[in-house]
Scaffold this active site. Structure first.
Site, PDB file in Angstrom:
ATOM      1  N   ASN A   1       0.720  -1.267   0.152  1.00 13.83           N
ATOM      2  CA  ASN A   1      -0.007  -0.018  -0.014  1.00 13.83           C
ATOM      3  C   ASN A   1       0.908   1.278  -0.036  1.00 13.83           C
ATOM      4  O   ASN A   1       0.523   2.349  -0.447  1.00 13.83           O
ATOM      5  CB  ASN A   1      -0.950  -0.163   1.155  1.00 13.83           C
ATOM      6  CG  ASN A   1      -1.561   1.257   1.735  1.00 13.83           C
ATOM      7  OD1 ASN A   1      -2.622   1.545   0.862  1.00 13.83           O
ATOM      8  ND2 ASN A   1      -0.771   2.155   2.449  1.00 13.83           N
TER       9      ASN A   1
ATOM     10  N   SER B   1      -4.262   2.461  -8.793  1.00 12.07           N
ATOM     11  CA  SER B   1      -5.119   3.380  -8.643  1.00 12.07           C
ATOM     12  C   SER B   1      -5.865   3.445  -9.929  1.00 12.07           C
ATOM     13  O   SER B   1      -5.282   2.969 -10.973  1.00 12.07           O
ATOM     14  CB  SER B   1      -4.330   4.826  -8.534  1.00 12.07           C
ATOM     15  OG  SER B   1      -4.904   5.733  -8.982  1.00 12.07           O
TER      16      SER B   1
ATOM     17  N   TYR C   1       3.475   9.506 -10.972  1.00 12.95           N
ATOM     18  CA  TYR C   1       2.468   8.680 -10.299  1.00 12.95           C
ATOM     19  C   TYR C   1       1.514   7.763 -11.007  1.00 12.95           C
ATOM     20  O   TYR C   1       1.399   6.484 -10.881  1.00 12.95           O
ATOM     21  CB  TYR C   1       1.598   9.610  -9.403  1.00 12.95           C
ATOM     22  CG  TYR C   1       0.388   8.971  -8.540  1.00 12.95           C
ATOM     23  CD1 TYR C   1       0.771   8.499  -7.121  1.00 12.95           C
ATOM     24  CD2 TYR C   1      -0.868   8.653  -8.851  1.00 12.95           C
ATOM     25  CE1 TYR C   1      -0.207   7.817  -6.477  1.00 12.95           C
ATOM     26  CE2 TYR C   1      -1.672   8.283  -8.111  1.00 12.95           C
ATOM     27  CZ  TYR C   1      -1.385   7.574  -6.958  1.00 12.95           C
ATOM     28  OH  TYR C   1      -2.305   7.009  -6.184  1.00 12.95           O
ATOM     29  N   ALA C   2       1.173   8.344 -12.125  1.00 13.34           N
ATOM     30  CA  ALA C   2       0.369   7.506 -13.110  1.00 13.34           C
ATOM     31  C   ALA C   2       1.298   6.644 -13.784  1.00 13.34           C
ATOM     32  O   ALA C   2       0.805   5.208 -13.762  1.00 13.34           O
ATOM     33  CB  ALA C   2      -0.184   8.537 -14.386  1.00 13.34           C
TER      34      ALA C   2
ATOM     35  N   SER D   1       3.590   4.984 -12.324  1.00 10.30           N
ATOM     36  CA  SER D   1       4.189   4.043 -11.275  1.00 10.30           C
ATOM     37  C   SER D   1       2.889   3.125 -11.007  1.00 10.30           C
ATOM     38  O   SER D   1       3.026   1.794 -10.853  1.00 10.30           O
ATOM     39  CB  SER D   1       4.406   4.660 -10.031  1.00 10.30           C
ATOM     40  OG  SER D   1       3.316   5.276  -9.279  1.00 10.30           O
ATOM     41  N   LYS D   2       1.829   3.556 -11.182  1.00 12.63           N
ATOM     42  CA  LYS D   2       0.457   3.075 -10.738  1.00 12.63           C
ATOM     43  C   LYS D   2       0.123   1.862 -11.883  1.00 12.63           C
ATOM     44  O   LYS D   2      -0.405   0.870 -12.024  1.00 12.63           O
ATOM     45  CB  LYS D   2      -0.822   3.733 -10.699  1.00 12.63           C
ATOM     46  CG  LYS D   2      -0.587   4.641  -9.280  1.00 12.63           C
ATOM     47  CD  LYS D   2      -0.353   3.482  -8.110  1.00 12.63           C
ATOM     48  CE  LYS D   2      -0.082   4.176  -6.868  1.00 12.63           C
ATOM     49  NZ  LYS D   2      -0.267   3.345  -5.759  1.00 12.63           N
TER      50      LYS D   2
HETATM   51  P1  NDP Z   1      -1.159   8.573   2.464  1.00 12.35           P
HETATM   52  O1  NDP Z   1      -0.113   9.673   2.377  1.00 12.35           O
HETATM   53  O2  NDP Z   1      -2.208   8.925   3.441  1.00 12.35           O
HETATM   54  O3  NDP Z   1      -0.385   7.646   3.253  1.00 12.35           O
HETATM   55  C1  NDP Z   1       0.735   6.989   2.398  1.00 12.35           C
HETATM   56  C2  NDP Z   1       1.433   5.962   3.273  1.00 12.35           C
HETATM   57  O4  NDP Z   1       2.458   5.497   2.966  1.00 12.35           O
HETATM   58  C3  NDP Z   1       2.084   6.467   4.709  1.00 12.35           C
HETATM   59  O5  NDP Z   1       1.507   5.664   5.780  1.00 12.35           O
HETATM   60  C4  NDP Z   1       3.527   6.718   4.600  1.00 12.35           C
HETATM   61  O6  NDP Z   1       4.150   6.404   6.006  1.00 12.35           O
HETATM   62  C5  NDP Z   1       3.589   5.595   3.661  1.00 12.35           C
HETATM   63  N1  NDP Z   1       4.839   5.553   2.913  1.00 12.35           N
HETATM   64  C6  NDP Z   1       5.240   6.393   2.025  1.00 12.35           C
HETATM   65  N2  NDP Z   1       6.532   6.308   1.657  1.00 12.35           N
HETATM   66  C7  NDP Z   1       6.901   5.180   2.258  1.00 12.35           C
HETATM   67  C8  NDP Z   1       8.104   4.335   2.225  1.00 12.35           C
HETATM   68  N3  NDP Z   1       9.125   4.589   1.313  1.00 12.35           N
HETATM   69  N4  NDP Z   1       8.148   3.140   2.857  1.00 12.35           N
HETATM   70  C9  NDP Z   1       7.120   2.771   3.607  1.00 12.35           C
HETATM   71  N5  NDP Z   1       5.949   3.582   3.709  1.00 12.35           N
HETATM   72  C10 NDP Z   1       5.785   4.573   2.953  1.00 12.35           C
HETATM   73  O7  NDP Z   1      -1.678   7.999   1.376  1.00 12.35           O
HETATM   74  P2  NDP Z   1      -2.860   7.198   1.011  1.00 12.35           P
HETATM   75  O8  NDP Z   1      -3.585   6.609   2.334  1.00 12.35           O
HETATM   76  O9  NDP Z   1      -4.237   8.139   0.337  1.00 12.35           O
HETATM   77  O10 NDP Z   1      -2.596   6.132  -0.085  1.00 12.35           O
HETATM   78  C11 NDP Z   1      -2.331   4.891   0.337  1.00 12.35           C
HETATM   79  C12 NDP Z   1      -2.216   4.043  -1.449  1.00 12.35           C
HETATM   80  O11 NDP Z   1      -3.408   4.226  -1.831  1.00 12.35           O
HETATM   81  C13 NDP Z   1      -0.975   4.645  -1.950  1.00 12.35           C
HETATM   82  O12 NDP Z   1      -0.296   3.762  -2.857  1.00 12.35           O
HETATM   83  C14 NDP Z   1      -1.834   5.663  -3.162  1.00 12.35           C
HETATM   84  O13 NDP Z   1      -1.517   5.772  -4.250  1.00 12.35           O
HETATM   85  C15 NDP Z   1      -3.225   4.734  -3.055  1.00 12.35           C
HETATM   86  N6  NDP Z   1      -4.429   5.413  -3.339  1.00 12.35           N
HETATM   87  C16 NDP Z   1      -4.777   6.343  -2.857  1.00 12.35           C
HETATM   88  C17 NDP Z   1      -6.031   6.968  -2.955  1.00 12.35           C
HETATM   89  C18 NDP Z   1      -6.684   7.983  -2.282  1.00 12.35           C
HETATM   90  O14 NDP Z   1      -7.681   8.654  -2.960  1.00 12.35           O
HETATM   91  N7  NDP Z   1      -6.254   8.315  -1.229  1.00 12.35           N
HETATM   92  C19 NDP Z   1      -6.767   6.612  -4.472  1.00 12.35           C
HETATM   93  C20 NDP Z   1      -6.058   5.603  -5.060  1.00 12.35           C
HETATM   94  C21 NDP Z   1      -4.973   5.051  -4.628  1.00 12.35           C
HETATM   95  P3  NDP Z   1       5.272   6.984   6.463  1.00 12.35           P
HETATM   96  O15 NDP Z   1       5.361   8.539   5.883  1.00 12.35           O
HETATM   97  O16 NDP Z   1       5.180   6.717   7.651  1.00 12.35           O
HETATM   98  O17 NDP Z   1       6.517   6.200   5.767  1.00 12.35           O
END
Ligand code: NDP
Length: 250
Positions: A88, A141, A154-155, A157-158
């Site tokens: 995720n 996504s 981003y696009a 990567s997804k």
């Molecule tokens: P957030 O920004 O709220 O959360 C992202 C999470 O990823 C955080 O917990 C962050 O934690 C973690 N993260 C980022 N970089 C790293 C890393 N290098 N290693 C480990 N953890 C990492 O994003 P969302 O919850 O919105 O998104 C979660 C997923 O869902 C993503 O893949 C996003 O692309 C996808 N998504 C989201 C949508 C949306 O509307 N929100 C729609 C479609 C897809 P930390 O900084 O503590 O490492």
């Protein structure tokens, strides 16, 4: 026992210190899985784990940076126990493609794509050794399936996550490892609520056939389907959860 129940399974959710990942961890724990949450921000992660345990679930936290092989290697003891991996962790760097910087490109691709691969590979190696199979769920996504301006890395990567899902599903089916993807559309979370209330946000919502945003709970069914034996004959699938956004009129 219901077939969507996950008692006796261990699930690792990456990027679980907030947003979708924290929600997925809670849902998997409620279904009976022992959950391991991983991310970089340890305090936020401890809060997520603590609230799951307080609610009666099994959860522990590990420091994890999916873009860093050394960090993934340090997570080996956890990965060796995993039946379900939810890839995720993800970031976005927005802005016009003409000014998208190399550092932004690298950060997005390293986290969303390389990180997804390295985590999948590490989990699959352990699953192969244990000969028990497993389920890998990649969070893609709808931007991996259609286009929008201002999010080129981003696009890409997804879109790569979706092709990775299918390629790994093909290679690992013989190991009993299923690899599927969830492709959420636009969701309302605490972090983006202000944008959706703006005129630009409202205009975007009007383009979604259901004329509304999704909420995190609307991912629960697809998540539990892919995590559990209910989807035992599904691999290489992409489940779109988007209020019909991908079938919007041209
Ligand atoms: P957030 O920004 O709220 O959360 C992202 C999470 O990823 C955080 O917990 C962050 O934690 C973690 N993260 C980022 N970089 C790293 C890393 N290098 N290693 C480990 N953890 C990492 O994003 P969302 O919850 O919105 O998104 C979660 C997923 O869902 C993503 O893949 C996003 O692309 C996808 N998504 C989201 C949508 C949306 O509307 N929100 C729609 C479609 C897809 P930390 O900084 O503590 O490492």
């Amino acid at each position: 026992m219901s077939r969507w129940k996950l008692e006796g399974r261990v699930a690792l959710v990456t990027g679980a210190s907030g947003g979708l990942g924290a929600h997925f961890a809670k849902v998997l724990a409620e279904a009976g899985a022992e959950v391991i949450v991983g991310a970089r921000r340890q305090e936020a992660l401890a809060d997520v784990a603590g609230s799951i345990v307080a609610a009666g679930g099994k959860c522990s936290a590990i420091a994890l940076d999916v873009s860093d092989m050394a960090s993934i290697s340090a997570a080996t003891p956890a990965l060796e126990r995993v039946d379900i991996l939810v890839n995720n962790a993800g970031i976005v760097r927005d802005g016009p493609a003409l000014s998208h910087g190399e550092a932004d490109w690298d950060a997005v691709i390293d986290t969303n794509l390389k990180g997804m691969f390295l985590m999948s590979q590490a989990a699959a190696r352990a699953m192969e050794a244990r000969q028990k199979g497993g389920s890998i769920i990649n969070i893609a996504s709808i931007l991996g399936l259609r286009q929008a301006g201002g999010v080129v890395s981003y696009a890409v990567s997804k879109s790569g996550a979706i092709q990775m899902t299918k390629t790994l599903a093909l290679e690992w089916a013989r190991l009993g490892i299923r690899v599927n993807a969830l492709a959420p559309g636009y969701l309302e979370t605490e972090l983006n609520a202000d944008f959706w209330a703006s005129e630009a946000g409202k205009a975007m919502i009007r383009r979604i056939p259901q004329r509304r945003l999704g909420n995190l709970q609307e991912l629960d069914g697809p998540l539990l389907l892919l995590a559990s034996d209910l989807s035992s004959y599904m691999t290489g699938s992409v489940i779109e959860v988007d209020g019909g956004h991908l079938v919007s009129t041209l």
